[in-house]
Write a protein that holds these residues in place. Structure first.
Motif, PDB file in Angstrom:
ATOM      1  N   TRP A 240       1.452   9.173  12.216  1.00 58.16           N
ATOM      2  CA  TRP A 240       2.751   9.023  11.550  1.00 58.16           C
ATOM      3  C   TRP A 240       3.657   8.067  12.322  1.00 58.16           C
ATOM      4  O   TRP A 240       4.450   7.345  11.713  1.00 58.16           O
ATOM      5  CB  TRP A 240       3.410  10.388  11.375  1.00 58.16           C
ATOM      6  N   ALA A 241       3.555   8.073  13.637  1.00 60.25           N
ATOM      7  CA  ALA A 241       4.376   7.137  14.423  1.00 60.25           C
ATOM      8  C   ALA A 241       4.032   5.703  14.044  1.00 60.25           C
ATOM      9  O   ALA A 241       4.916   4.862  13.891  1.00 60.25           O
ATOM     10  CB  ALA A 241       4.152   7.365  15.917  1.00 60.25           C
ATOM     11  N   TRP A 242       2.730   5.445  13.852  1.00 61.31           N
ATOM     12  CA  TRP A 242       2.325   4.086  13.478  1.00 61.31           C
ATOM     13  C   TRP A 242       2.710   3.777  12.042  1.00 61.31           C
ATOM     14  O   TRP A 242       3.291   2.736  11.757  1.00 61.31           O
ATOM     15  CB  TRP A 242       0.805   3.906  13.660  1.00 61.31           C
ATOM     16  N   VAL A 244       4.785   5.384   9.703  1.00 65.03           N
ATOM     17  CA  VAL A 244       6.208   5.419   9.330  1.00 65.03           C
ATOM     18  C   VAL A 244       7.051   4.613  10.319  1.00 65.03           C
ATOM     19  O   VAL A 244       7.776   3.698   9.940  1.00 65.03           O
ATOM     20  CB  VAL A 244       6.713   6.883   9.286  1.00 65.03           C
ATOM     21  N   GLY A 245       6.922   4.931  11.599  1.00 63.23           N
ATOM     22  CA  GLY A 245       7.780   4.294  12.603  1.00 63.23           C
ATOM     23  C   GLY A 245       7.541   2.802  12.698  1.00 63.23           C
ATOM     24  O   GLY A 245       8.430   1.995  12.414  1.00 63.23           O
ATOM     25  N   MET A 246       6.318   2.421  13.084  1.00 65.77           N
ATOM     26  CA  MET A 246       6.039   0.996  13.241  1.00 65.77           C
ATOM     27  C   MET A 246       6.111   0.300  11.890  1.00 65.77           C
ATOM     28  O   MET A 246       6.509  -0.858  11.809  1.00 65.77           O
ATOM     29  CB  MET A 246       4.667   0.778  13.883  1.00 65.77           C
ATOM     30  N   LEU A 248       8.195   0.912   9.324  1.00 65.69           N
ATOM     31  CA  LEU A 248       9.602   0.601   9.035  1.00 65.69           C
ATOM     32  C   LEU A 248      10.138  -0.473   9.976  1.00 65.69           C
ATOM     33  O   LEU A 248      10.855  -1.385   9.550  1.00 65.69           O
ATOM     34  CB  LEU A 248      10.461   1.870   9.175  1.00 65.69           C
ATOM     35  N   LEU A 249       9.776  -0.363  11.255  1.00 63.14           N
ATOM     36  CA  LEU A 249      10.336  -1.304  12.226  1.00 63.14           C
ATOM     37  C   LEU A 249       9.809  -2.720  12.009  1.00 63.14           C
ATOM     38  O   LEU A 249      10.548  -3.696  12.139  1.00 63.14           O
ATOM     39  CB  LEU A 249      10.040  -0.823  13.651  1.00 63.14           C
ATOM     40  N   ILE A 250       8.523  -2.822  11.675  1.00 63.25           N
ATOM     41  CA  ILE A 250       7.985  -4.163  11.425  1.00 63.25           C
ATOM     42  C   ILE A 250       8.552  -4.721  10.131  1.00 63.25           C
ATOM     43  O   ILE A 250       8.883  -5.918  10.042  1.00 63.25           O
ATOM     44  CB  ILE A 250       6.442  -4.142  11.436  1.00 63.25           C
ATOM     45  N   ALA A 252      11.514  -4.138   9.052  1.00 62.91           N
ATOM     46  CA  ALA A 252      12.850  -4.597   9.423  1.00 62.91           C
ATOM     47  C   ALA A 252      12.769  -5.922  10.175  1.00 62.91           C
ATOM     48  O   ALA A 252      13.584  -6.833   9.955  1.00 62.91           O
ATOM     49  CB  ALA A 252      13.549  -3.545  10.283  1.00 62.91           C
TER      50      ALA A 252
END
Lengths: 261, 584, 352
Positions: A240-242, A244-246, A248-250, A252
């Motif tokens: 989920w870190a990859w 959802v987190g990465m 969304l961040l990528i 952005a």
């Protein structure tokens, strides 16, 4: 949630209704199962045993043999007790649908009365664990803290720390316990179905079994921190870190790097 | 705020006074003049490193919050708090204080979840940033040292994550420590003593949590901060690399000024990174230690795995067959546990050494001593791209192997079969990934050549008076073309023969020979960029389709603009002159 | 066609070739190459040409900043109105409200700043020159001269004994910190403790975690009991002892037992093995009743309990050490002795 979904997406209504019906059946069953269990410890009537034997000969004897003593590959049912029958037949594991690493849970093939009759018949073959009473499996009467300590030592290695299930060797697995009824939990501990070891009343006293049931009653998808991510531990958290987190961040970053139109 | 230069407002006066005060004491004016309008190139992939930086800042902020409530002690206490499944349970103070800060401190659970999610994102960002640097060749001279600094930061990130993961003293992380103890003990000669060194005696002892706490909140973050400073200093010193493109050369840097564009973009991105992590902390549960229970050496739970960045080690340990434990020098001899040493020490050692040394190996193979500030397109360096993908594939297979029990339950497969499949895949996968990636790179390069030589297909069919049909191709304009022809064609190095004209063996020949062999591995298969001569030849010839195969150089036929030609392509040669005209 | 083929790319090169004394030739020099076409045309944004779009972008930026302010206010409200409370639901609501407030407060600022930069700030790219990292020959010469002067002033080159004394003292002083650190950090450094556990003759097997002693007659076939030695909690360091002494007790049909590690180490089909994996020390605890296999959840080493706990799969090599057991006069299970070999993962001097 599901009712809301049904209102939003009409096409899915039949499927959702079916699900609801299944849930209802499950809930009803959860309510009814202990009642039928009550009957078992009381001496079953000869009638019931006879009905059970008929059912057995028609549905079970092909594998377990007419005298229920089994073969090399199929276990004998002498002395397994009513609890084993109530668990195996009540969770749909028996009659087995197909050969595989282990019998899978599925909707039960028999109704309450038939299961009680089968259980009475098998119990009559030799002494074994009986179906527990309502009081024996009432989560409200157990101590979840003691249950957790016992669960950690005796169960978590296969079923995961909160009962989400886990893998065994050669395609076998320990199932998720969140939807299992208290009576079935108790019976599984007492009889050791499939490859699960037996936890008799000396290893885990009836009170301790109830403590474990009380602990499991608190578990499920609910977590104080938000979505539980299946309670599967760091692997699902990393995924989920990859995603959802990465993700969304990528996204952005791409937005920041792109020229404004 | 509408101000004019003629009449300074109160705010401006105050700012001017402050600036004057500072400048008189620090001479800061020089630094502002130097850096305020410093140019940074713009590309989304340059922000990957910023994710790492900002998630680290997030870690510092949330970490300071957590230290206010966390008690790094292994003293036993009995729990008394709101969590029903823990009432009266004996646990260490570290675990009890973790529960307290999660359940009883308002916002504590949020901070804890933010801290843990930020740690996962921190490592993920470091890895992606490193991939970007690797695949674009940003590690080449003069940035090799900064690559090494970044590599050390990766290792420190692993250390920070590992030490923090174990602090709550729960069953899951405790079993992780136990595995660490087992791995450390397998080290020949020193193993048992290293175990005592770490745990202050026998596992688990009473010292490990306070020790890890110091490592986690002082030693490692201090080193990370210092190295981040060095890392960024190098970025400023070298100026940022840029992607190839019109007007971008090795001698300039093209982009937007630090103030105001990057202050806003990069500053804003900090808030976005922190915001996304806060969103995750708000909605997604992470590391629910109350599910695992306080550490006790007897229990273990299914799904006993470390955080994702350590999962490759777990996978490596799972895949190793056990036969490789030996007793040396007789039946009562010394025990050498290669079944632990190989997967836990040798495999990560090889992966990390390859990663750390790659820039030096590549520069040795090319003999390239020039500075590089324009990035490579990954397709133009097929060996490097293939190698990187192979390394990632190996890493990914190990990660999957470390999750094999979850794969088994979720896809209804046998754990043992999966393990066997991964044992083979660990060797076949990277090799296949290398070959396929390299072929794809070469194919993309061929496509680039094709496009430069023939132009875009327009779909227009023209019929000549002679009856010949041709499709009109629209040539690339100078900017489109530049992207596809700007790179150097690197060929394997050529060396002088082993013996000179008098038959005397030359010193240094062996090293040169090695370099040549390595260089051939890197650059034997290659597609060279189109040269002006080739383009001219293709325009003047109908036969250009024959061009463009591997290693084939264009025949040196430089036909003048006015040379008589066949074929229809001359119809649009105006564009060419146009493009050339820009530069002369 | 192309006369200025070295434009841009190789401007930094001439200096550096001084260092390449090897018999190498670059493959890519001196071929004809295209020239860099220079900057492309600047494409104006909508907000550059349409005043309306410009105004709209500004309004959007303001709106985003406002969202951030609302987020902070929401966070403050949630802090006072929604404490975590006593139930999972109230904890989740508190966490969610605080987290969303924080996320909006942060994302509002971030998105506003970036949107501002993208749509309203000057977007003309600028170029800056680079310079080679290497310092000029003159600077280098001056640096070398400075160092030489310094060395001269200190006269270190001629004073060998002084040099030796300096180096020795610098090399030795870290011992003052390292010695006590290394001396104390490993407690007593007595690593032979790995080889012993608290099991001893007649020590009762008790159930983990309750500490109830176990009667042999109470163990049914197919059951598994997690066992700790009697009196564990009274020891000085119970966790250290437990980490070595945990045992898994299984009762098999005596006919199923293929082999044991020692003659008479089991009692009527009841066998006891160390629960600590011989691979890297995880508790091996997944017992499969029908196959008699014991699986480690960490790295999936599989041991056959019916066959002396031999390894049948996975990264472990050695069987789990067996604890010799028997029953006392009252029928309780007791140990015959300690394990006959060190339990747990291998270490260098395990057999010495």
């Amino acid at each position: 949630m599901k009712a809301l979904a049904a209102r939003r997406h009409d096409r899915r209504a039949p499927a959702v209704l079916l699900l609801l019906a299944l849930l209802l059946t499950g809930a009803l069953y959860a309510v009814l199962a202990p009642t039928s269990a009550d009957a078992a410890p009381a001496a079953p009537s000869a009638d019931q045993v006879e009905t059970g034997e008929k059912l057995f000969q028609a549905n079970c004897a092909t594998c377990h043999g007419p005298d229920a003593t089994g073969t090399d590959a199929v276990p004998s049912l002498v002395g397994v007790g009513a609890a084993a029958v109530d668990f195996q037949v009540g969770t749909g594991r028996m009659p087995m649908q197909m050969n595989g690493p282990q019998a899978q849970a599925k909707p039960a093939q028999f109704d309450e009365e038939q299961i009680a009759a089968l259980a009475a018949f098998v119990a009559s073959l030799g002494p074994g664990p009986a179906v527990p009473s309502d009081e024996q499996v009432d989560p409200a009467l157990g101590d979840p803290a003691n249950g957790m300590a016992l669960f950690r030592t005796n169960c978590a290695m296969c079923h995961n720390a909160v009962g989400a299930g886990g893998a065994l060797s050669q395609g076998k697995f320990a199932p998720n316990l969140w939807e299992t009824t208290p009576a079935h939990l108790y019976e599984a501990m007492a009889t050791g179905p499939q490859n699960m070891p037996v936890f008799n009343d000396a290893t885990l006293t009836p009170d301790e079994k109830r403590d474990i049931i009380a602990y499991l009653d608190l578990q499920g998808e609910d977590a104080p921190g938000g979505i539980g991510l299946g309670s599967l531990g760091p692997v699902s958290e990393g995924l989920w870190a990859w995603v959802v987190g990465m993700g969304l961040l990528i996204a952005a970053a791409v937005w920041i790097g792109a020229r404004s139109s | 705020m509408s101000t004019t230069t003629s009449a300074p407002t109160g705010g401006q006066k105050a700012a001017a006074k402050t600036a004057d005060y500072l400048d008189q004491r620090t001479g800061i004016g020089g630094a502002v003049k130097e850096f305020a309008r410093k140019i940074f190139p713009d590309h989304w992939s340059f922000l990957l490193g910023e994710i790492a930086l900002y998630s680290f800042v997030t870690l510092l902020i949330s970490g300071v919050f957590l230290t206010m409530f966390f008690v790094p002690s292994m003293n036993e206490v009995h729990y008394d708090g709101p969590w029903p499944a823990m009432q009266g349970v004996e646990m260490s103070e570290a675990y009890a204080s973790t529960l307290r800060l999660s359940f009883e401190v308002t916002g504590g659970l949020l901070m804890r979840q933010i801290h843990h999610w930020a740690a996962l994102i921190f490592m993920a960002a470091i890895v992606t940033h490193m991939m970007r640097v690797f695949f674009t060749g940003a590690f080449r001279k003069p940035r090799e040292l900064n690559w090494v600094v970044g590599f050390v930061l990766l290792i420190l990130g692993l250390a920070a994550g590992f030490s923090g993961y174990s602090l709550p003293d729960d069953v899951l992380s405790g079993n992780g420590l136990r595995i660490t103890d087992g791995v450390v003990r397998s080290i020949p000669i020193l193993g048992s003593y290293l175990s005592y060194f770490i745990f202050g005696g026998e596992f688990p002892g009473h010292d490990i949590i306070p020790r890890l706490f110091t490592v986690h909140i002082l030693l490692v973050p201090g080193l990370i901060l210092a190295l981040i400073g060095l890392h960024l200093f190098f970025v400023v010193l070298h100026k940022h690399t840029q992607y190839p493109g019109s007007g971008r050369t090795n001698a300039n840097v093209v982009g937007y000024p630090l103030f105001p564009v990057y202050v806003a973009k990069a500053g804003g991105y900090f808030f976005i990174v922190f915001g996304v992590i806060a969103l995750m902390g708000a909605t997604m549960s992470i590391n629910p230690v109350w599910n695992y229970g306080p550490y006790d050496p007897s229990p273990v739970s299914a799904g006993a795995q470390p955080d994702w960045y350590m999962l490759f080690l777990e996978g490596s340990l799972r895949l190793m067959p056990g036969q490789t434990e030996y007793v040396l020098f007789g039946p009562d001899g010394w025990t050498l546990s290669l079944n632990v040493l190989i997967p836990a020490v040798v495999v990560p050692g090889v992966l990390f050494t390859l990663l750390a040394l790659y820039p030096f190996v590549e520069s040795f193979a090319t003999g390239d001593k020039r500075e590089h500030h324009v990035l490579d397109r990954p397709r133009n360096r097929p060996f490097r791209t293939g190698f990187g993908v192979a390394l990632l594939t190996a890493f990914f297979i190990l990660v999957l192997a470390g999750s094999n029990d979850l794969i088994a339950t979720h896809f209804h497969m046998s754990l043992n079969d999966i393990t066997w499949a991964f044992r083979f895949l660990l060797f076949l996968g990277p090799w296949a990934a290398f070959v396929v990636t390299k072929r794809i790179c070469l194919g993309l390069q061929r496509k680039d050549r094709e496009l430069v030589l023939h132009g875009h297909e327009t779909g227009q069919i023209v019929r000549f008076a002679s009856g010949e049909y041709i499709e009109v191709h629209k040539p690339l304009d100078a900017h489109e073309r530049w992207l596809r022809v700007q790179h150097d064609a690197i060929r394997p190095v050529e060396i002088e023969p082993a013996e000179d004209s008098r038959g005397v063996r030359r010193t240094g020949y062996r090293l040169d020979r090695m370099r040549q062999r390595l260089s051939q591995v890197f650059y034997e298969d290659r597609i060279e960029p189109v040269t002006p001569a080739e383009l001219a030849a293709s325009h003047s010839h109908g036969e250009h389709d024959a061009l463009g195969s591997d290693q084939e150089k264009a025949p040196a036929q430089l036909l003048g603009e006015g040379a008589p030609t066949g074929g229809g392509r001359r119809l649009r040669s105006e564009d060419e002159t146009d493009a050339d005209g820009r530069n002369s | 066609m192309s006369t200025t083929h070295d434009h841009g790319h190789d401007e930094l090169e001439p200096r550096d070739t001084a260092g390449s004394d090897l018999a190498l030739r670059q493959g890519d020099d001196a071929v004809d190459k295209f020239e860099n076409p220079g900057f492309g045309p600047h494409r104006p944004r909508r907000s550059d040409v349409e005043p309306e779009a410009n105004k709209r972008a500004e309004r959007q930026v303001v709106a985003l900043f406002t969202i951030s302010i609302l987020g902070t206010l929401g966070f403050i409200t949630a802090y006072f109105a929604l404490p975590p409370g006593e139930t999972i639901a109230s904890m989740r609501v508190s966490n969610l409200a605080l987290g969303l407030g924080l996320a909006f407060a942060l994302l509002g600022i971030g998105l506003a700043a970036v949107h501002w930069a993208k749509s309203l700030m000057n977007d003309h790219e600028k170029a800056e020159d680079r310079h080679a990292q290497r310092s000029s020959d003159q600077t280098r010469a001056e640096a070398v001269a400075a160092l030489k002067d310094g060395a001269q002033d200190s006269a270190i080159g001629r004073r060998g004994v002084l040099k030796g004394a300096l180096v020795s003292s610098l090399a030795l002083f870290p011992l003052t910190i390292a010695l006590p650190l290394i001396g104390e950090v490993g407690e007593d450094w007595n690593v032979s403790k790995f080889k012993r556990t608290m099991w001893a003759r007649n020590k009762k097997l008790t159930i983990d975690p309750t500490g109830r002693p176990i009667k042999a007659s109470d163990v049914t076939i197919g059951s598994v009991v997690h066992v700790i030695p009697e009196g564990l909690h009274e020891t000085e360091a119970p966790l250290d002892e437990k980490a070595k002494a945990v045992v898994l007790l299984v009762r098999l049909d005596p006919r199923d037992i293929k082999s044991e590690q020692g003659e008479g180490w089991s009692y009527d089909g009841i066998v006891a093995f160390s629960k600590i994996c011989t691979h890297v020390g995880c508790p091996v605890a997944l017992y499969e009743q029908h196959t008699h296999h014991l699986l480690c959840p960490c790295h999936q080493s599989t041991f056959d309990v019916a066959d002396g706990a031999k390894v049948v799969f996975g990264p472990a090599k050695r069987p789990l050490p067996q604890l010799p057991i028997t029953v006392d006069d009252e029928g309780y299970l007791v140990a015959q002795s300690d394990f006959h070999e060190p339990i747990g993962p291998s270490f260098w001097e395990r057999l010495r």
